[in-house]
Design a protein around this motif. Structure first.
Motif, PDB file in Angstrom:
ATOM      1  N   VAL A  60      -8.510 -14.835  11.357  1.00  0.00           N
ATOM      2  CA  VAL A  60      -9.364 -14.162  12.341  1.00  0.00           C
ATOM      3  C   VAL A  60      -8.862 -14.432  13.757  1.00  0.00           C
ATOM      4  N   LEU A  61      -8.513 -15.668  14.046  1.00  0.00           N
ATOM      5  CA  LEU A  61      -8.003 -15.990  15.385  1.00  0.00           C
ATOM      6  C   LEU A  61      -6.700 -15.259  15.683  1.00  0.00           C
ATOM      7  N   LEU A  62      -5.806 -15.203  14.707  1.00  0.00           N
ATOM      8  CA  LEU A  62      -4.546 -14.491  14.912  1.00  0.00           C
ATOM      9  C   LEU A  62      -4.766 -12.994  15.074  1.00  0.00           C
ATOM     10  N   GLY A  67      -4.803  -8.419  18.681  1.00  0.00           N
ATOM     11  CA  GLY A  67      -5.504  -7.307  19.308  1.00  0.00           C
ATOM     12  C   GLY A  67      -5.455  -7.379  20.819  1.00  0.00           C
ATOM     13  N   VAL A  68      -5.662  -8.557  21.358  1.00  0.00           N
ATOM     14  CA  VAL A  68      -5.597  -8.734  22.816  1.00  0.00           C
ATOM     15  C   VAL A  68      -4.185  -8.465  23.310  1.00  0.00           C
ATOM     16  N   LEU A  72      -3.054  -5.565  25.933  1.00  0.00           N
ATOM     17  CA  LEU A  72      -2.327  -5.848  27.173  1.00  0.00           C
ATOM     18  C   LEU A  72      -1.043  -5.032  27.271  1.00  0.00           C
ATOM     19  N   ILE A  73      -0.339  -4.900  26.159  1.00  0.00           N
ATOM     20  CA  ILE A  73       0.907  -4.129  26.168  1.00  0.00           C
ATOM     21  C   ILE A  73       0.624  -2.658  26.437  1.00  0.00           C
TER      22      ILE A  73
END
Length: 93
Positions: A60-62, A67-68, A72-73
């Protein structure tokens, strides 16, 4: 080029965060001294490891991190495209 910089910085920070984990000791005696002196026992982490749910937390953290990073990209590409369009409009006037 900006996208590459953002990706490189994120990879560096992730590598640094993963590299800060304490190294496992060679002997049993140092392990006992290290664990009792530096860190209290964390029952929740032990329970998550035993149940195999720690992998769900990591996934979940990965996923959130990916996603973030993707956001950003894509945002960087949109801003670059708008900057280029604004520059072209300014030159053509």
């Amino acid at each position: 080029m900006k996208t590459f910089r953002i990706l490189a910085i994120c990879c560096f920070l992730l590598g640094a965060a993963l590299g800060l984990q304490p190294a496992q000791a060679q002997s049993e005696q140092t392990t006992v001294e290290f664990s009792s002196a530096a860190q209290p026992d964390v029952e929740m982490a032990d329970a998550l490891r035993q149940d195999g749910k720690i992998y769900v937390v990591v996934v979940v953290l990965l996923t959130v991190l990916a996603g973030v990073l993707f956001y950003l990209i894509s945002l960087d590409r949109k801003v670059s495209r708008l900057e280029k369009q604004l520059k072209d409009d300014f030159v053509n006037r």
